[in-house]
Motif scaffolding. Structure first.
Motif, PDB file in Angstrom:
ATOM      1  N   ALA A 138       0.878  -1.276   0.029  1.00 55.22           N
ATOM      2  CA  ALA A 138       0.077  -0.043   0.085  1.00 55.22           C
ATOM      3  C   ALA A 138       0.941   1.312  -0.061  1.00 55.22           C
ATOM      4  N   VAL A 139       2.012   1.045   0.665  1.00 55.82           N
ATOM      5  CA  VAL A 139       2.969   2.445   0.545  1.00 55.82           C
ATOM      6  C   VAL A 139       3.489   2.679  -0.726  1.00 55.82           C
ATOM      7  N   ARG A 140       3.921   1.435  -1.400  1.00 51.78           N
ATOM      8  CA  ARG A 140       4.379   1.567  -2.637  1.00 51.78           C
ATOM      9  C   ARG A 140       3.271   2.344  -3.672  1.00 51.78           C
ATOM     10  N   ALA A 141       2.099   1.781  -3.216  1.00 51.99           N
ATOM     11  CA  ALA A 141       0.903   2.360  -4.311  1.00 51.99           C
ATOM     12  C   ALA A 141       0.687   3.650  -3.969  1.00 51.99           C
ATOM     13  N   LEU A 142       0.697   4.281  -2.890  1.00 58.45           N
ATOM     14  CA  LEU A 142       0.772   5.582  -2.566  1.00 58.45           C
ATOM     15  C   LEU A 142       1.651   6.377  -3.306  1.00 58.45           C
ATOM     16  N   ALA A 143       2.984   5.855  -3.500  1.00 59.47           N
ATOM     17  CA  ALA A 143       4.061   6.662  -4.221  1.00 59.47           C
ATOM     18  C   ALA A 143       3.644   6.851  -5.765  1.00 59.47           C
ATOM     19  N   ARG A 144       2.681   5.993  -6.187  1.00 57.63           N
ATOM     20  CA  ARG A 144       2.321   6.128  -7.431  1.00 57.63           C
ATOM     21  C   ARG A 144       1.157   6.975  -7.758  1.00 57.63           C
ATOM     22  N   LEU A 145       0.770   7.724  -6.669  1.00 57.80           N
ATOM     23  CA  LEU A 145      -0.401   8.565  -6.669  1.00 57.80           C
ATOM     24  C   LEU A 145       0.338  10.150  -6.309  1.00 57.80           C
ATOM     25  N   ARG A 146       1.423  10.234  -6.914  1.00 61.69           N
ATOM     26  CA  ARG A 146       2.094  11.541  -6.697  1.00 61.69           C
ATOM     27  C   ARG A 146       1.422  12.635  -7.252  1.00 61.69           C
ATOM     28  N   VAL A 164     -10.351  -0.592  -0.918  1.00 55.61           N
ATOM     29  CA  VAL A 164      -9.859  -1.358  -2.060  1.00 55.61           C
ATOM     30  C   VAL A 164      -8.962  -2.662  -1.133  1.00 55.61           C
ATOM     31  N   ALA A 165      -9.288  -3.604  -1.706  1.00 54.09           N
ATOM     32  CA  ALA A 165      -8.659  -5.109  -0.845  1.00 54.09           C
ATOM     33  C   ALA A 165      -8.005  -5.890  -2.019  1.00 54.09           C
ATOM     34  N   THR A 166      -6.874  -6.666  -1.441  1.00 55.14           N
ATOM     35  CA  THR A 166      -6.375  -7.617  -2.181  1.00 55.14           C
ATOM     36  C   THR A 166      -7.335  -8.969  -2.295  1.00 55.14           C
ATOM     37  N   ALA A 167      -7.243  -9.887  -3.249  1.00 57.90           N
ATOM     38  CA  ALA A 167      -8.107 -10.804  -3.312  1.00 57.90           C
ATOM     39  C   ALA A 167      -8.224 -12.006  -2.379  1.00 57.90           C
ATOM     40  N   VAL A 170      -8.163  -6.126  -5.984  1.00 60.01           N
ATOM     41  CA  VAL A 170      -6.973  -6.173  -6.862  1.00 60.01           C
ATOM     42  C   VAL A 170      -6.193  -7.259  -6.625  1.00 60.01           C
ATOM     43  N   PRO A 171      -5.206  -7.517  -7.378  1.00 64.12           N
ATOM     44  CA  PRO A 171      -4.293  -8.697  -7.219  1.00 64.12           C
ATOM     45  C   PRO A 171      -3.495  -8.577  -5.938  1.00 64.12           C
ATOM     46  N   HIS A 172      -2.841  -9.654  -5.317  1.00 62.26           N
ATOM     47  CA  HIS A 172      -2.037  -9.356  -4.243  1.00 62.26           C
ATOM     48  C   HIS A 172      -0.594  -8.912  -4.798  1.00 62.26           C
ATOM     49  N   GLN A 173      -0.025  -7.929  -3.901  1.00 65.39           N
ATOM     50  CA  GLN A 173       1.193  -7.784  -4.067  1.00 65.39           C
ATOM     51  C   GLN A 173       1.474  -7.080  -5.207  1.00 65.39           C
ATOM     52  N   ASP A 174       0.470  -6.207  -5.722  1.00 69.62           N
ATOM     53  CA  ASP A 174       0.569  -5.457  -7.017  1.00 69.62           C
ATOM     54  C   ASP A 174       0.279  -4.072  -6.732  1.00 69.62           C
ATOM     55  N   PRO A 175       1.271  -3.209  -6.503  1.00 62.13           N
ATOM     56  CA  PRO A 175       1.024  -1.955  -5.966  1.00 62.13           C
ATOM     57  C   PRO A 175       0.273  -0.880  -7.124  1.00 62.13           C
ATOM     58  N   ALA A 190      -2.834   1.028  -6.885  1.00 60.41           N
ATOM     59  CA  ALA A 190      -2.881   2.535  -6.867  1.00 60.41           C
ATOM     60  C   ALA A 190      -4.026   2.693  -7.778  1.00 60.41           C
ATOM     61  N   ALA A 191      -4.132   2.090  -8.945  1.00 61.81           N
ATOM     62  CA  ALA A 191      -5.161   2.281  -9.926  1.00 61.81           C
ATOM     63  C   ALA A 191      -6.543   2.433  -9.470  1.00 61.81           C
ATOM     64  N   ALA A 192      -6.753   1.393  -8.642  1.00 60.47           N
ATOM     65  CA  ALA A 192      -8.088   1.283  -7.908  1.00 60.47           C
ATOM     66  C   ALA A 192      -8.474   2.419  -7.047  1.00 60.47           C
TER      67      ALA A 192
END
Length: 339
Positions: free
Chosen positions: A156-164, A255-258, A274-279, A283-285
């Motif tokens: 989730a932290v890595r996903a946040l980085a994709r929302l800069r 937003v949850a993993t499967a 969303v799939p597991h371990q897929d930032p 992030a897209a969700a």
């Protein structure tokens, strides 16, 4: 149940304490439970003493009253010992409860159990859904619950980085104490690793860690302040999640993993899976919920419809009805003497 290092002082509403460790503490617990009409046993791995919690079995066998065993985890690939023990526990129990349809299906497909004993009663939620308490400033992402490896918060932290690029940029609150078992064996290694990751990604100013205990009112306020609840769990076995149910009941998009409970509850429902371990997918969700017109409101509405059956008064009534059926079906003392 208490373990080494726990505060052993019982509150006024605690009738008996079963201290974990070697010995026959199950005897005293069974004798106390025998003073009631029905014993409700919450089954989860890692709670009861003995290998795979095997000390629960002699407790159930010693009981002189009917029992309801509530299964919080149903493994698809249990060890031989885990399968055998759970089957023995279910054979002794008067009734077995799973919290989701997925868990019931797994149980009937993978274990030897009397299907007539098994009921599905959902995880309850405390309060009716109310309007969220968002302040309209930065979008707020939230994960809460006991921390430890497997929670997947690093994704989730890595996903946040994709929302800069979002303006304003979302903030992310990670709320919860470290799981006592994790703390005992590993200390705060997991939390420290997450904090290092936020610095490496230059996200530390956008991620807030709350390690204090939150009472019901404080937690409710925190949940209602969120725009999205993120459940990035690594587990593919989790058939029930109280955090998921609470978020849905509060009307917060998820937003949850499967993991199984998320797939069951969120499919065409109050969130996105969303799939597991897929930032990138995570992030897209999150981006969709924060930016797609009308989507957040639609997900909130679905959640309130779904959670109506999970209000605690409704859930409590179903347990009361089940308990009553066990008591009524129990042979009377006169019948026992005649037999």
């Amino acid at each position: 149940m208490t373990a080494a290092g726990d505060d052993q002082r019982a509150r006024a509403d605690v009738t008996h304490t079963w201290r974990s460790g070697p010995g026959d503490g199950w005897r005293g617990a069974a004798d106390v439970l025998g003073g009631y009409d029905v014993a409700v046993v919450q089954h989860e791995y890692g709670i009861y003493p003995g290998r795979d919690g095997e000390d629960l079995l002699p407790l159930l066998r010693r009981l002189t009253v009917p029992s309801i065993v509530v299964l919080h985890t149903v493994l698809t690939r249990p060890s031989h010992a885990q399968r055998t023990l759970l089957e023995k526990i279910m054979a002794v129990a008067g009734a077995v409860v799973t919290l989701t349809d997925t868990a019931r299906d797994r149980l009937l497909a993978g274990y030897t159990v009397d299907a007539a004993k098994v009921s599905v009663i959902p995880h309850g939620v405390d309060t009716p859904a109310v309007d969220p308490a968002r302040d309209g400033a930065q979008p707020h992402l939230l994960t809460w619950g006991l921390l430890g490896p497997g929670k997947g918060i690093e994704w989730a932290v890595r996903a946040l980085a994709r929302l800069r690029d979002l303006d304003p940029r979302p903030i992310y609150t990670i709320a919860g104490q470290t799981h006592p078992k994790v703390l005992e064996h590993e200390g705060e290694v997991y939390r420290s690793g997450l904090q290092r990751l936020t610095h490496l990604l230059d996200m530390a100013h956008l991620v807030r860690f709350r390690g204090d205990y939150l009472d019901r009112a404080a937690l409710s306020g925190l949940v209602r302040s969120a725009d999205v609840v993120v459940l990035p769990y690594d587990s593919r076995e989790q058939v029930t999640s109280g955090v998921l149910v609470e978020a849905v009941a509060a009307g917060i998009p998820v937003v949850a993993t499967a993991f199984p409970h998320a797939v069951e509850l969120l499919a065409d429902g109050p969130g996105l899976v969303v799939p597991h371990q897929d930032p990138a997918a995570m992030a897209a969700a999150v981006r969709r919920i924060l930016t797609e017109p009308g989507l957040a409101a639609e997900l909130t509405g679905r959640g309130r419809t779904l959670s109506a059956a999970a209000r605690w008064p409704v859930v409590a009534q179903r347990y009361a009805d089940l308990a009553r059926s066990l008591v009524h079906a129990r042979p009377s003392a006169l019948d026992a003497v005649a037999a």
